[in-house]
Write an enzyme that holds these catalytic residues in place. Structure first.
Site, PDB file in Angstrom:
ATOM      1  N   SER A 152      30.980  -4.363 -27.180  1.00  0.00           N
ATOM      2  CA  SER A 152      32.421  -3.909 -27.881  1.00  0.00           C
ATOM      3  C   SER A 152      31.031  -3.767 -29.495  1.00  0.00           C
ATOM      4  O   SER A 152      30.444  -3.602 -29.493  1.00  0.00           O
ATOM      5  CB  SER A 152      33.338  -4.611 -28.342  1.00  0.00           C
ATOM      6  OG  SER A 152      34.287  -3.638 -28.324  1.00  0.00           O
TER       7      SER A 152
ATOM      8  N   ASP B  58      34.506   0.209 -22.766  1.00  0.00           N
ATOM      9  CA  ASP B  58      34.427  -1.329 -23.063  1.00  0.00           C
ATOM     10  C   ASP B  58      33.893  -2.631 -22.451  1.00  0.00           C
ATOM     11  O   ASP B  58      34.610  -2.552 -21.500  1.00  0.00           O
ATOM     12  CB  ASP B  58      35.637  -1.024 -23.921  1.00  0.00           C
ATOM     13  CG  ASP B  58      35.188  -2.437 -24.644  1.00  0.00           C
ATOM     14  OD1 ASP B  58      34.921  -3.635 -25.605  1.00  0.00           O
ATOM     15  OD2 ASP B  58      35.142  -2.065 -26.759  1.00  0.00           O
TER      16      ASP B  58
END
Length: 507
Positions: A352, A466
């Protein structure tokens, strides 16, 4: 089939009882018992790469390793898996004699080795007359079982490397300069010996074993072409460092090719790309095509050889950065603190927002550049302001994609100066995807694709979002590719405050 030893190498040594008495497994035994064991043993030599015995063979003998090194491997699949290492002074094969079962794993010589062999018949004779000797074997067996099932067991991982062989790809490779700097980089971690052909070519395996026993590390320098010396250097190595000029045309290593073709390769290999003044884009992809699955290192700037030495000896420091949105900017302070204390960062990974931060660190950005770029990209303007009809996601993601491409360009992950990986979540397979090659901007875009906020990245018919969805702190993942590479990681957690953790792993 057990290795066929030439008759001239099989002989009883009159001083074998003194050799056995120095081994820890027999140190508590009486002189009479040791003499009885020595009388039944035969001495043999095993060249590096040869198989002592294979899995499923009858357990017809036990062995004591006197010098050199053995590796235990599983061959249940097409790909061999390391189970452990047998060091000088240790035994192998005794569990099969005790249980009466066939061999559970294969044992190969990772370098030229000397052993003594005790046959099943001799084993039964000696230990029935001297039961105190069986107690030493039983203790060893229990210790091995506890180690293999304990919480710190490193299953399937190759042993830490102590001997390295440098193999230049051609005459144009300055192997002398690299060897000198590499040896200097190893000295903080122990005694080091550098061995060239002019010094070691005429010696026997006993001389090499003495050199390795007297030092923590030994560095051999092989010829670039096939030669008797190169073959010996390959056999003696725990790790092969394959040196190549990054700008040259990719081509195989003659000495390595012959060893691989003969089936004698038991070591891991690492590619070292030597650059001139600046890192050459595309060199890693070009060279790794000739060495699939082999990890690579870039040597371009001052300190790069020291980084290679730390990585291959298990002394590297890795930085793994977690997700956390805006809290991820705390990573900048951690990086600055490490640099101020002159703590090197050798390997970088992240997920991320941590993936983006990690990519910038692996790219070599200084503190001021890190602060300026991330302020301009994420603070001065909102990259998530391109709202769209929320069928798949809240925003279209075009701004995020464009800003990643603007800042990182078209650089590939494998071309970053530091080894780097980022993590996304593969919704198609339901597992974390680790990206160590390919377009950097694309996999960073996948790693920050928060479900419902940013659209996923589609690649090869699979859906990536993600990385924090599955693994928000991917410390347990290996920082670089390559079989059984030792990994050392430090993670910053941003759930409350930035925190540094060191997790050493010496293989």
């Amino acid at each position: 089939m057990e290795f066929d030893v030439p008759e001239e190498t099989l002989r009883v040594r009159s001083d074998l009882r003194f050799v056995l008495a120095r081994l820890s497994i027999f140190e508590s035994l009486s002189a009479e018992t040791i003499e009885a064991i020595a009388a039944e043993c035969v001495w043999l030599s095993l060249p590096g790469g040869a198989t002592l015995f294979d899995a499923a063979e009858p357990s017809d003998a036990m062995y004591v390793l006197l010098s050199g090194g053995l590796g235990t491997i599983s061959r249940s699949t097409d790909r061999r898996k390391w189970l452990g290492r047998v060091a000088p002074g240790e035994t192998v094969g005794e569990m099969g004699l005790i249980s009466g079962r066939p061999r559970s794993a294969a044992v190969v010589a990772v370098r030229d080795s000397e052993l003594v062999r005790l046959s099943r018949e001799a084993f039964d004779t000696v230990f029935s007359r001297h039961p105190e000797a069986m107690l030493s074997i039983a203790r060893l067996t229990v210790a091995r079982l506890e180690q293999s099932t304990g919480p710190t067991a490193a299953r399937g991982r190759a042993p830490m490397s102590r001997t390295f062989t440098l193999i230049p790809q051609g005459l144009d490779v300055d192997v002398a300069a690299f060897a000198t700097e590499f040896v200097a980089a190893l000295r903080p971690y122990g005694h080091v010996e550098l061995v060239w052909s002019v010094r070691g070519a005429d010696h026997t395996s006993h001389w090499f074993n003495k050199i390795e026993a007297a030092n923590d590390f030994v560095v051999y320098v092989a010829d670039h072409q096939v030669s008797t010396w190169s073959k010996l250097c390959v056999r003696q190595a725990d790790t092969l460092l394959l040196l190549a000029n990054a700008g040259a045309a990719a081509a195989p290593w003659a000495a390595l090719t012959q060893a691989a073709d003969s089936g004698s390769m038991t070591q891991r290999a690492e590619l070292v790309l030597l650059h001139d003044d600046r890192l050459q884009r595309g060199a890693a992809e070009r060279w790794t095509q000739t060495l699939p699955g082999v990890a690579h290192h870039h040597v371009c700037a001052a300190g790069d050889v020291q980084r290679v030495a730390r990585i291959v000896t298990g002394n590297a420091i890795g930085l793994v950065l977690s997700g956390g949105g805006a809290r991820g900017f705390a990573h900048l302070g951690v990086v600055r603190a490490l640099r101020e204390r002159r703590i090197p960062i050798d390997l970088v990974g992240g997920t991320s927002i941590g993936a983006i931060m990690g990519a910038a660190i692996a790219h070599g950005w200084e503190d001021d550049q890190l602060l300026d770029v991330f302020r301009r990209t994420f603070v001065d303007s909102n990259p998530l302001a391109d709202y769209t009809l929320p069928i798949v996601s809240l925003v279209s993601g075009r701004r995020v994609t464009q800003r990643l491409r603007n800042e990182f360009g078209d650089v590939a992950i494998e071309d970053l100066p530091l080894p780097f990986y980022c993590v996304s979540s593969n919704l198609t397979t339901g597992v974390a995807a680790v990206h160590r090659s390919g377009e950097l901007w694309r996999w960073l875009r996948a790693s920050v694709s928060i479900p419902g906020v940013l659209p996923p990245v589609m690649r090869g018919g699979e859906v990536y979002v993600d990385g924090a969805t599955i693994n928000n702190l991917p410390v347990s993942l290996r920082c670089t590719s390559g079989p059984d590479r030792p990994a050392v990681a430090a993670a910053t957690r941003t759930s409350r405050s930035a925190q540094l953790e060191g997790l050493p792993d010496r293989g």
